[in-house]
Structures are given as structure tokens and as C-alpha cells.
Design a protein around this motif. Structure first.
Motif, PDB file in Angstrom:
ATOM      1  N   GLY A 128       0.792  -1.223   0.000  1.00 35.08           N
ATOM      2  CA  GLY A 128       0.000   0.000   0.000  1.00 35.08           C
ATOM      3  C   GLY A 128       0.820   1.267   0.000  1.00 35.08           C
ATOM      4  N   VAL A 129       0.230   2.295   0.587  1.00 37.34           N
ATOM      5  CA  VAL A 129       0.830   3.627   0.631  1.00 37.34           C
ATOM      6  C   VAL A 129       0.726   4.154   2.055  1.00 37.34           C
ATOM      7  CG1 VAL A 129       0.636   6.006  -0.223  1.00 37.34           C
ATOM      8  CG2 VAL A 129       0.137   4.094  -1.748  1.00 37.34           C
ATOM      9  N   LEU A 130       1.800   4.722   2.544  1.00 43.03           N
ATOM     10  CA  LEU A 130       1.798   5.361   3.856  1.00 43.03           C
ATOM     11  C   LEU A 130       1.958   6.856   3.643  1.00 43.03           C
ATOM     12  CD1 LEU A 130       1.897   5.076   6.974  1.00 43.03           C
ATOM     13  CD2 LEU A 130       4.379   4.917   6.747  1.00 43.03           C
ATOM     14  N   LEU A 131       0.959   7.637   4.073  1.00 45.14           N
ATOM     15  CA  LEU A 131       1.046   9.095   3.967  1.00 45.14           C
ATOM     16  C   LEU A 131       1.972   9.605   5.060  1.00 45.14           C
ATOM     17  CD1 LEU A 131      -2.711   9.999   3.412  1.00 45.14           C
ATOM     18  CD2 LEU A 131      -0.926   9.743   1.687  1.00 45.14           C
ATOM     19  N   LEU A 132       2.845  10.529   4.700  1.00 47.74           N
ATOM     20  CA  LEU A 132       3.825  11.067   5.637  1.00 47.74           C
ATOM     21  C   LEU A 132       3.606  12.552   5.838  1.00 47.74           C
ATOM     22  CD1 LEU A 132       6.925   9.406   3.981  1.00 47.74           C
ATOM     23  CD2 LEU A 132       5.858   8.679   6.121  1.00 47.74           C
ATOM     24  N   ASN A 133       3.912  13.030   7.030  1.00 45.32           N
ATOM     25  CA  ASN A 133       3.954  14.478   7.198  1.00 45.32           C
ATOM     26  C   ASN A 133       5.328  14.959   6.710  1.00 45.32           C
ATOM     27  OD1 ASN A 133       5.818  14.077   9.308  1.00 45.32           O
ATOM     28  ND2 ASN A 133       4.261  14.307  10.892  1.00 45.32           N
ATOM     29  N   GLU A 134       5.513  16.253   6.707  1.00 43.56           N
ATOM     30  CA  GLU A 134       6.764  16.821   6.177  1.00 43.56           C
ATOM     31  C   GLU A 134       7.989  16.316   6.948  1.00 43.56           C
ATOM     32  OE1 GLU A 134       8.969  21.154   5.830  1.00 43.56           O
ATOM     33  OE2 GLU A 134       6.784  21.095   5.940  1.00 43.56           O
ATOM     34  N   THR A 135       7.870  16.221   8.257  1.00 44.65           N
ATOM     35  CA  THR A 135       8.991  15.763   9.077  1.00 44.65           C
ATOM     36  C   THR A 135       9.347  14.318   8.764  1.00 44.65           C
ATOM     37  OG1 THR A 135       8.265  17.264  10.822  1.00 44.65           O
ATOM     38  CG2 THR A 135       9.845  15.554  11.435  1.00 44.65           C
ATOM     39  N   GLY A 136       8.338  13.455   8.702  1.00 44.79           N
ATOM     40  CA  GLY A 136       8.582  12.050   8.391  1.00 44.79           C
ATOM     41  C   GLY A 136       9.228  11.866   7.032  1.00 44.79           C
ATOM     42  N   ALA A 137       8.769  12.621   6.041  1.00 45.87           N
ATOM     43  CA  ALA A 137       9.346  12.533   4.695  1.00 45.87           C
ATOM     44  C   ALA A 137      10.806  12.979   4.700  1.00 45.87           C
ATOM     45  CB  ALA A 137       8.523  13.368   3.715  1.00 45.87           C
ATOM     46  N   ARG A 138      11.109  14.027   5.458  1.00 48.50           N
ATOM     47  CA  ARG A 138      12.499  14.508   5.519  1.00 48.50           C
ATOM     48  C   ARG A 138      13.405  13.491   6.197  1.00 48.50           C
ATOM     49  NH1 ARG A 138      13.256  20.511   7.172  1.00 48.50           N
ATOM     50  NH2 ARG A 138      15.148  20.165   5.992  1.00 48.50           N
ATOM     51  N   VAL A 139      12.911  12.868   7.261  1.00 52.36           N
ATOM     52  CA  VAL A 139      13.700  11.840   7.948  1.00 52.36           C
ATOM     53  C   VAL A 139      13.971  10.673   7.000  1.00 52.36           C
ATOM     54  CG1 VAL A 139      13.629  10.082   9.765  1.00 52.36           C
ATOM     55  CG2 VAL A 139      12.985  12.438  10.292  1.00 52.36           C
ATOM     56  N   LEU A 140      12.939  10.212   6.316  1.00 46.39           N
ATOM     57  CA  LEU A 140      13.116   9.055   5.426  1.00 46.39           C
ATOM     58  C   LEU A 140      14.010   9.376   4.236  1.00 46.39           C
ATOM     59  CD1 LEU A 140       9.602   7.459   5.644  1.00 46.39           C
ATOM     60  CD2 LEU A 140      11.760   6.531   6.469  1.00 46.39           C
TER      61      LEU A 140
ATOM     62  N   ASP B  97      23.680   7.817  10.017  1.00 45.23           N
ATOM     63  CA  ASP B  97      23.178   7.241  11.264  1.00 45.23           C
ATOM     64  C   ASP B  97      22.144   8.161  11.915  1.00 45.23           C
ATOM     65  OD1 ASP B  97      24.576   9.228  12.606  1.00 45.23           O
ATOM     66  OD2 ASP B  97      26.104   7.899  13.399  1.00 45.23           O
ATOM     67  N   VAL B  98      21.526   7.661  12.978  1.00 50.23           N
ATOM     68  CA  VAL B  98      20.438   8.399  13.627  1.00 50.23           C
ATOM     69  C   VAL B  98      20.922   9.745  14.166  1.00 50.23           C
ATOM     70  CG1 VAL B  98      18.763   8.336  15.513  1.00 50.23           C
ATOM     71  CG2 VAL B  98      19.174   6.296  14.164  1.00 50.23           C
ATOM     72  N   ALA B  99      22.092   9.797  14.739  1.00 48.50           N
ATOM     73  CA  ALA B  99      22.614  11.065  15.265  1.00 48.50           C
ATOM     74  C   ALA B  99      22.805  12.080  14.148  1.00 48.50           C
ATOM     75  CB  ALA B  99      23.927  10.829  16.005  1.00 48.50           C
ATOM     76  N   ALA B 100      23.282  11.636  12.997  1.00 48.59           N
ATOM     77  CA  ALA B 100      23.468  12.546  11.864  1.00 48.59           C
ATOM     78  C   ALA B 100      22.120  13.002  11.307  1.00 48.59           C
ATOM     79  CB  ALA B 100      24.296  11.874  10.780  1.00 48.59           C
ATOM     80  N   ILE B 101      21.134  12.107  11.293  1.00 49.56           N
ATOM     81  CA  ILE B 101      19.793  12.493  10.849  1.00 49.56           C
ATOM     82  C   ILE B 101      19.248  13.572  11.790  1.00 49.56           C
ATOM     83  CG2 ILE B 101      17.395  11.707  10.637  1.00 49.56           C
ATOM     84  CD1 ILE B 101      18.541   8.995   9.656  1.00 49.56           C
ATOM     85  N   ALA B 102      19.409  13.365  13.097  1.00 51.96           N
ATOM     86  CA  ALA B 102      18.947  14.352  14.080  1.00 51.96           C
ATOM     87  C   ALA B 102      19.654  15.683  13.876  1.00 51.96           C
ATOM     88  CB  ALA B 102      19.175  13.834  15.493  1.00 51.96           C
ATOM     89  N   ALA B 103      20.949  15.661  13.595  1.00 53.06           N
ATOM     90  CA  ALA B 103      21.699  16.903  13.382  1.00 53.06           C
ATOM     91  C   ALA B 103      21.168  17.668  12.175  1.00 53.06           C
ATOM     92  CB  ALA B 103      23.187  16.591  13.207  1.00 53.06           C
ATOM     93  N   VAL B 104      20.865  16.956  11.106  1.00 52.20           N
ATOM     94  CA  VAL B 104      20.293  17.612   9.917  1.00 52.20           C
ATOM     95  C   VAL B 104      18.924  18.196  10.247  1.00 52.20           C
ATOM     96  CG1 VAL B 104      19.396  17.203   7.590  1.00 52.20           C
ATOM     97  CG2 VAL B 104      21.592  16.222   8.256  1.00 52.20           C
ATOM     98  N   MET B 105      18.111  17.434  10.967  1.00 54.04           N
ATOM     99  CA  MET B 105      16.768  17.897  11.317  1.00 54.04           C
ATOM    100  C   MET B 105      16.815  19.113  12.242  1.00 54.04           C
ATOM    101  SD  MET B 105      14.900  15.991   9.466  1.00 54.04           S
ATOM    102  CE  MET B 105      13.271  16.387  10.076  1.00 54.04           C
ATOM    103  N   CYS B 106      17.851  19.209  13.080  1.00 56.98           N
ATOM    104  CA  CYS B 106      17.992  20.350  13.994  1.00 56.98           C
ATOM    105  C   CYS B 106      18.243  21.661  13.253  1.00 56.98           C
ATOM    106  CB  CYS B 106      19.108  20.092  15.005  1.00 56.98           C
ATOM    107  SG  CYS B 106      18.586  19.021  16.351  1.00 56.98           S
TER     108      CYS B 106
END
Length: 91
Positions: A28-40, A48-57
Motif C-alpha cells: 500500500g501507501v503510507l502518507l507522511l507528514n513533512e517531518t517524516g518525509a524529511r527523515v526518510l 546514522d540516527v545522530a546525523a539524521i537528528a543533526a540535519v533535522m535540527c
């Protein structure tokens, strides 16, 4: 450190009708909000997760690592993402 990537057959896309990110998968399809799409979008198998968090910050004032890990773990349980392996530092 764990590095995440989309599982084979799963694709991140943009739904122009809904103007939102979507995760397309065989079931199927999973609808994402803007934050979820950016993380994915950062789940490329080499970030890694720490680098993803740094980008999101750069966009969001606070990015709780617990929330980020919970989001990724939930997607892993649904078999939409997978770890690419653990990398340990040799020093």
C-alpha cells in the motif's frame, strides 16, 4: 551505530494531489507528514540516527532522539526500512 535504508520494493515519493510525502510499498501507501518525509529521505544506508537528528535540527529547534528512534523502529516493525548494519569504530 545503526544506518537505516528503505527496504527493497519501498520507495519515497511525493503525492502531488495531496501535496504530501508518501512511502510506497507492495502492500500500500503510507502518507507522511513533512517531518517524516524529511527523515526518510535521509535513510540512505550511510547516515546514522545522530546525523539524521543533526540535519533535522537545522530546521526544528528540538529533535528528541527518542522520538526519532521510535519513528524509525515503528517503520522497521512494519518492514518498510531496514538497518544496513552496525559500524564500530576501531581506534
Amino acid at each position: 551505530m545503526t544506518y537505516w535504508r528503505l527496504r527493497p520494493g519501498v520507495r519515497l515519493a511525493h503525492d502531488s494531489v495531496r501535496d504530501t510525502g508518501v512511502l510506497l510499498h507492495p502492500e500500500g501507501v503510507l502518507l507522511l507528514n513533512e517531518t517524516g518525509a524529511r527523515v526518510l529521505a535521509l535513510c540512505d544506508g550511510s547516515t546514522d540516527v545522530a546525523a539524521i537528528a543533526a540535519v533535522m535540527c537545522r530546521t526544528y529547534t528540538v529533535v528528541p532522539l527518542h522520538d526519532l528512534r521510535s519513528f524509525l523502529d515503528a517503520l522497521a516493525r512494519r518492514r518498510l526500512i531496514e538497518p544496513t548494519g552496525e559500524v564500530t569504530s576501531h581506534g
